[in-house]
Structure formats: C-alpha cells, structure tokens
Design an enzyme around this catalytic site. Structure first.
Site, short mmCIF file in Angstrom:
data_model
loop_
_atom_site.label_atom_id
_atom_site.label_comp_id
_atom_site.label_asym_id
_atom_site.label_seq_id
_atom_site.Cartn_x
_atom_site.Cartn_y
_atom_site.Cartn_z
N ASP A 204 114.06 70.67 -20.68
CA ASP A 204 114.82 69.88 -20.59
C ASP A 204 115.83 70.18 -19.53
OD1 ASP A 204 113.52 67.92 -21.46
OD2 ASP A 204 113.80 68.50 -23.13
N HIS A 232 114.55 65.37 -27.16
CA HIS A 232 113.48 66.23 -26.23
C HIS A 232 112.90 65.03 -26.33
CE1 HIS A 232 110.30 67.95 -24.05
NE2 HIS A 232 110.17 67.82 -24.11
N1 LIG Z 1 109.27 71.09 -26.25
C1 LIG Z 1 108.83 70.93 -24.73
O1 LIG Z 1 109.57 70.53 -24.44
C2 LIG Z 1 106.71 70.04 -24.65
C3 LIG Z 1 106.99 70.45 -23.72
C4 LIG Z 1 105.29 70.93 -23.50
C5 LIG Z 1 104.33 69.82 -24.32
N2 LIG Z 1 105.24 70.31 -26.25
C6 LIG Z 1 103.71 69.81 -27.01
O2 LIG Z 1 103.48 70.66 -27.37
C7 LIG Z 1 102.17 70.82 -27.92
C8 LIG Z 1 100.96 71.41 -27.45
O3 LIG Z 1 100.62 70.71 -26.61
P1 LIG Z 1 99.57 71.47 -25.49
O4 LIG Z 1 99.60 70.61 -24.23
O5 LIG Z 1 99.62 73.16 -25.34
O6 LIG Z 1 98.17 70.93 -26.20
P2 LIG Z 1 97.43 71.32 -26.05
O7 LIG Z 1 96.29 70.50 -27.25
O8 LIG Z 1 96.65 72.16 -25.42
O9 LIG Z 1 97.13 72.00 -27.83
C9 LIG Z 1 97.62 71.86 -28.80
C10 LIG Z 1 96.70 72.73 -30.10
O10 LIG Z 1 96.99 72.73 -31.14
C11 LIG Z 1 96.11 72.68 -32.61
N3 LIG Z 1 96.19 72.03 -33.14
C12 LIG Z 1 96.38 71.27 -33.37
N4 LIG Z 1 96.28 70.78 -35.12
C13 LIG Z 1 97.12 72.46 -35.05
C14 LIG Z 1 97.30 72.47 -36.89
N5 LIG Z 1 96.89 72.00 -37.71
N6 LIG Z 1 97.52 73.72 -36.76
C15 LIG Z 1 97.66 75.01 -35.41
N7 LIG Z 1 96.67 74.37 -34.74
C16 LIG Z 1 96.95 72.73 -34.06
C17 LIG Z 1 94.68 72.83 -31.02
O11 LIG Z 1 93.58 72.75 -31.81
C18 LIG Z 1 95.11 72.71 -30.02
O12 LIG Z 1 94.11 74.19 -29.58
C19 LIG Z 1 102.12 68.86 -27.75
O13 LIG Z 1 102.58 68.10 -28.80
C20 LIG Z 1 103.14 68.44 -26.75
O14 LIG Z 1 103.99 67.25 -26.61
C21 LIG Z 1 106.35 69.91 -25.55
O1 LIG Z 2 106.20 65.15 -21.99
C1 LIG Z 2 105.57 65.44 -22.67
O2 LIG Z 2 105.04 64.99 -23.46
C2 LIG Z 2 105.23 66.50 -22.89
C3 LIG Z 2 106.33 67.77 -22.58
O3 LIG Z 2 107.54 67.32 -24.03
C4 LIG Z 2 107.46 67.77 -22.23
O4 LIG Z 2 108.25 67.40 -21.32
O5 LIG Z 2 106.45 68.43 -20.95
#
Ligand SMILES: NC(=O)c1ccc[n+]([C@@H]2O[C@H](COP(=O)([O-])OP(=O)(O)OC[C@H]3O[C@@H](n4cnc5c(N)ncnc54)[C@H](O)[C@@H]3O)[C@@H](O)[C@H]2O)c1
Ligand SMILES: O=C(O)C[C@H](O)C(=O)O
Length: 358
Positions: A204, A232
């Site tokens: 962010d 967030h």
């Molecule tokens: N904080 C931030 O700024 C931010 C930004 C983008 C995404 N995210 C979050 O990050 C996370 C991952 O996003 P992504 O796009 O990579 O998703 P994705 O679905 O592509 O990947 C998630 C992975 O986690 C794995 N997984 C599920 N349960 C698990 C467990 N118990 N132990 C280990 N691995 C497990 C899945 O099999 C998958 O490979 C989501 O929660 C998303 O919302 C946060």
């Molecule tokens: O917005 C979402 O759910 C993914 C992540 O937290 C983001 O900010 O891109």
C-alpha cells in the site's frame, strides 16, 4: 593491491571485477556507468546462508517471490540463502516444479532448496518467514471474507514456527487478512517476540508512492515518507501530509506540489485503498508481482536498515495491536517514527483499532 582483474561480458555491458588483496571485498564497476561501483564480499569471506521460509510457495506470489529472494533482492547481493518452500499436498507437484526451475536458474546465491508439504520440516531453523500461503480473495469479496479459511492455517503454522524456527526469526505475514493473520500468529506463538511479527502494508505504501509519482510526473524514487496507517484493508488511511519529493531545488512538500487538496482527500486515498480490488478486476487474480516486490522491500529495510531520512510503512505490534505505522529500521529493529506532528493519527486511530476489518 589489485590481485585479480577480470573483464566479463554480461549481455551488452562490460563489468570489471577487482579483488582487493588482504580485503574481504570485491569491487564491481559497470563500464557503461563507471559511477556504478559496488562492493561485494568475496567468496573467501562468504556469509553463512540465511534460511528463508515462503509458505504458499507454489502460488502466484510465491512464484514471483522465490526468484527475487534467490537473486539477493530481499537480503542483499552478497547474502547466500537457503529457501524453505511450503505448500499443501494438492500443490506438491507444482511446488516441485518451482524447485526444478530454481535449480535450472542456477542462482549463485542459492545454497539449497527445501520443497515440502510438512510444516515442521518447512519451519525448522528458518531465520526469516514470509507467510504467503492461504486463500486469496476473488472479485467482489472483501479481504475479511477469506478470514475463516486462513485463520486455521495461521494457528498451526504459528505453533510450528514457535517450536522449530531459529531464535529471533523475523516473520512477515502477507496472506489476507494480513493484520488478523499476524495477530493469530502472535497469539499462537507466544514465545516469538512481538516485535518480530509484522504484516505487509508496504505494498500500500508503494502504491501511494506510485500514485504521487504519476500525479506529479516525477520519478517514484524521488518521492518518500508517505504513511499507511491502520490495517491492510479498505479502511486503511494513506497519508501524504509529511511526504516529500526530492527536486533540484531541494525537498518539497507533496501537498504543496500537488496543490489539489480535493484529490489528496478523496481520489488519492480511495485509489490506494481500492487498488487491490482494481488489480483483481483487471487480472482476475490478486496482485502478485507487486506483492512479492513489496515483501522484499519490507524484509530488506527491516534487516538492512532504512535510508537516512526515510521512513516506510510496516504492520507492527505495539501494545498487542497489529497496525500499520511509519517506521525506521536500524540493526534489524524497527522503531515507530516519533516527534512528527502526525495530526491525522489521533483521529484515525480509534476508527481503525479493531482487528480484522475488511
Ligand atoms: N498483504 C498484501 O499486500 C497482499 C497482496 C497480495 C495478496 N495477498 C494475499 O496473499 C495470499 C496469497 O496470494 P496468491 O495470489 O499467491 O494466492 P494463490 O492462491 O496463488 O497462492 C496461495 C498458495 O497458498 C497455498 N496454501 C493454501 N493453504 C496453505 C497452507 N495451509 N499452507 C501452505 N500453503 C497453503 C495454496 O496451495 C497456494 O499455492 C492471499 O491471501 C492474498 O489475498 C496479500
Ligand atoms: O486486495 C487483495 O485481496 C490482495 C491484496 O491484499 C492486495 O492489496 O492486492
């Protein structure tokens, strides 16, 4: 003095390497730009590898993040790493594919790869844990909608980290709802110091820098000291009151340069708050490239320190609350920025202090 000189063609550019005798350093000079001189420790004095855990490593953030770590973007160009990659059994084959690609990429800093579905094996001995594993939100969902799916994951992984990670392991929670997951991790890993548990609001923060850079048509590297307050989530408060732009005439205040309070109070804030949703709408997947890059920024600044006069936003745990603050980092420790006239903070704080909002 110079014991060894190598000239190597890398792509189209010529790099020179000078090994300084009786010194642990190698000097790198880029002949396209001789001002670009870097000092690296030579292999004779190589650092011990740092073990970095990435959970959810077979997912889309994981796929973007692990090569960045293996290239030294997270911990520095002279820091060897051993990657611990965890995913769930249905993703085991994909995880193994990621491991195969890491081998194929022949990263010089990568000293080992563990790819596993066993949480204990994954957490054992790790110095840095980047918790990405979880269920991402889809179009039309708020981040709180994935809470129940992700909360149980964080309980079990917290226990494994507490029992098996290295002492003083630094934890960054990325998976949503990031602040709530970090709070759960803290509750179920009580022996990990609170100051070692953080969550990602750097994405962010970087989004805010990007919006200001586009609005003012300046380089993003010249913009600094925006703040993300809060969670967030869509309730976060992006604040540019103290942000500045470096210009040939010195540091200038962002609000004075923008000269558009209406935009700063509405369009700017809602764009940053809603950027995650906008990316999901456009890509049909949540942000991965920018999330991975921001996770590297977060850990690099925490471990290696923030530049003088610059602060960054981190979700931290002062007094039992996970909340994003402006921080500076020195010697591997973050400190909340004090002494500024943060007029917005007392207004925003009570509104945002409940955990787990969208
Ligand atoms: N904080 C931030 O700024 C931010 C930004 C983008 C995404 N995210 C979050 O990050 C996370 C991952 O996003 P992504 O796009 O990579 O998703 P994705 O679905 O592509 O990947 C998630 C992975 O986690 C794995 N997984 C599920 N349960 C698990 C467990 N118990 N132990 C280990 N691995 C497990 C899945 O099999 C998958 O490979 C989501 O929660 C998303 O919302 C946060
Ligand atoms: O917005 C979402 O759910 C993914 C992540 O937290 C983001 O900010 O891109």
């Amino acid at each position: 003095m110079i014991s060894n000189l190598l000239n190597t063609l890398i792509g189209t550019s010529l790099y020179c390497y000078f090994q300084l005798s009786a010194s642990p350093f190698t000097v790198f000079i880029d002949s396209r730009n001789p001002i670009l001189v870097s000092l690296f420790r030579s292999s004779a004095m190589a650092k011990d590898p740092v073990r970095v855990l990435v959970t959810g490593a077979a997912g889309q953030i994981g796929y973007a993040l692990v090569p960045m770590i293996a290239r030294g973007i997270m911990l520095g160009p002279d820091q060897p790493v051993i990657l611990h990659m965890l995913d769930i059994p249905p993703a085991a084959e994909a995880l193994n594919g990621v491991k195969m690609e890491l081998v194929d990429a022949a990263f010089p800093l990568l000293k080992g790869v563990i790819a596993t579905t066993d949480v204990v094996e994954a957490c054992t001995g790790v110095n840095v844990a980047v918790m990405v594993g979880g269920f991402p939100r889809k179009e039309g969902m708020e981040r709180k909608d994935v809470m129940s799916k992700n909360v149980s994951i964080y309980k079990s992984q917290a226990s494994a980290l507490e029992k098996h990670a290295a002492a003083n392991c630094k934890v960054l929670v990325v998976a949503n709802p990031a602040n709530t997951n970090a709070l759960i991790l803290k509750e179920y890993a009580p022996s990990i110091p609170e100051k070692n548990i953080t969550c990602l609001t750097r994405l962010d923060h970087n989004r805010a820098l990007g919006q200001i850079s586009e609005k003012l048509n300046v380089q993003v590297s010249d913009v600094k000291n925006v703040i993300i307050w809060g969670n967030h989530s869509s309730t976060q408060y992006p604040d540019v009151t103290h942000a500045t732009v470096t210009t040939p005439a010195g540091e200038k205040s962002v609000p004075e340069l923008v000269k558009d309070d209406e935009w700063l109070k509405s369009g700017f804030i809602s764009t940053v708050q809603q950027r995650g949703a906008a990316i999901i709408k456009a890509r049909k997947l949540s942000s991965a490239l920018s999330a991975a890059s921001s996770a590297c920024d977060h850990i690099r600044d925490w471990v290696c320190g923030t530049p003088e006069g610059t602060w960054v936003s981190m979700g931290t745990v002062p007094a039992g609350l996970i909340y994003s603050f402006p921080v500076t980092c020195r010697n591997g420790e973050w400190t909340i920025v004090q002494g500024e006239n943060f007029s917005i903070f007392p207004v925003v704080f009570p509104l945002m202090s409940s955990q787990g909002r969208s």
